[in-house]
Scaffold this motif. Structure first.
Motif: not given
Ligand code: ZN
Length: 228
Positions: A12, A14-15, A22-24
């Motif tokens: 991902c 983002g994270c 994914c931990v966004c």
């Protein structure tokens, strides 16, 4: 039923975690007053459960460096800095466990003994250094960067066990992840107790997802016991 292998999935953006992990949604944006520098051992490659990236992505002022040694703090940080105003979170504990009343973070001398005036010892700290890797990797980083001795030295005096639980075999009871260590240290140094929970939130989500994806699969024991 297809088993999802987190490590085979794309990351991902983002994270930085594999998409199934994914931990966004749990990432916070924290304006930290005390700057953070993470020195990551090149062999720390735990893409799934590593936390240094999650830490630095959440902090407004953080630097993540991967390598084995740097000639001084300025080179590691990429700009001038006074090592006497920086504090390294020492991996070892004090020779004997600090008294609980000293709180979750203790400033120690070179012999690992708590300094007598903790308030004064903490005063004026402008930066925090963390070593990211398993126990022996972090130890190697410590010894290969003798300039760390010019910095103040902190040890955690944890009041709670690591969130990793049984996912990682920790050689020491006080062992916590890099993210947890930084979160607890910043919370104390900035007198913002809520930071410990805020910063640890993505790690909680990460572990929940990890365990849900592999409920019966024990974590492959491909690593040495790690501290962080
Ligand atoms: Zn993500």
């Amino acid at each position: 039923m297809t088993e999802i292998a987190p490590t085979d999935a794309a990351d991902c953006p983002g994270c930085g975690k594999p998409m199934p992990l994914c931990v966004c949604p749990a990432l916070a944006r924290v304006e930290n007053a005390i700057e953070v520098l993470v020195l990551r051992h090149p062999q720390e490659q735990d893409k799934d459960l590593g936390t240094a990236g999650l830490l630095c992505r959440q902090l407004a002022r953080a630097t993540l460096r991967t390598g084995l040694s740097w000639p001084n703090l300025a080179k590691a940080l990429g700009r001038e800095a006074d090592p006497r105003r920086w504090a390294a979170l020492y991996l070892g504990t004090a020779r004997q466990a600090p008294a609980p009343e000293l709180g979750p973070l203790v400033v120690v001398d070179r012999d690992g003994m708590p300094l007598s005036d903790q308030d004064q010892a903490r005063a004026g700290i402008s930066g925090l250094i963390l070593l990211d890797g398993n126990w022996s990797q972090a130890k190697a980083l410590w010894w290969r960067n003798p300039w760390l001795l010019k910095c103040r030295r902190l040890v955690l005096n944890p009041q709670a066990a690591s969130l990793y639980g049984n996912l990682r075999r920790e050689p020491r009871r006080d062992s916590v992840s890099t993210l947890e260590a930084a979160a607890q240290a910043l919370a104390r140094l900035e007198a913002r107790p809520e930071l410990a929970e805020t910063l640890a939130a993505p790690m909680r989500l990460l572990l929940r997802k990890y365990r849900a994806l592999a409920p019966r699969r024990p974590r492959p024991d491909r690593r040495r016991p790690r501290r962080r």
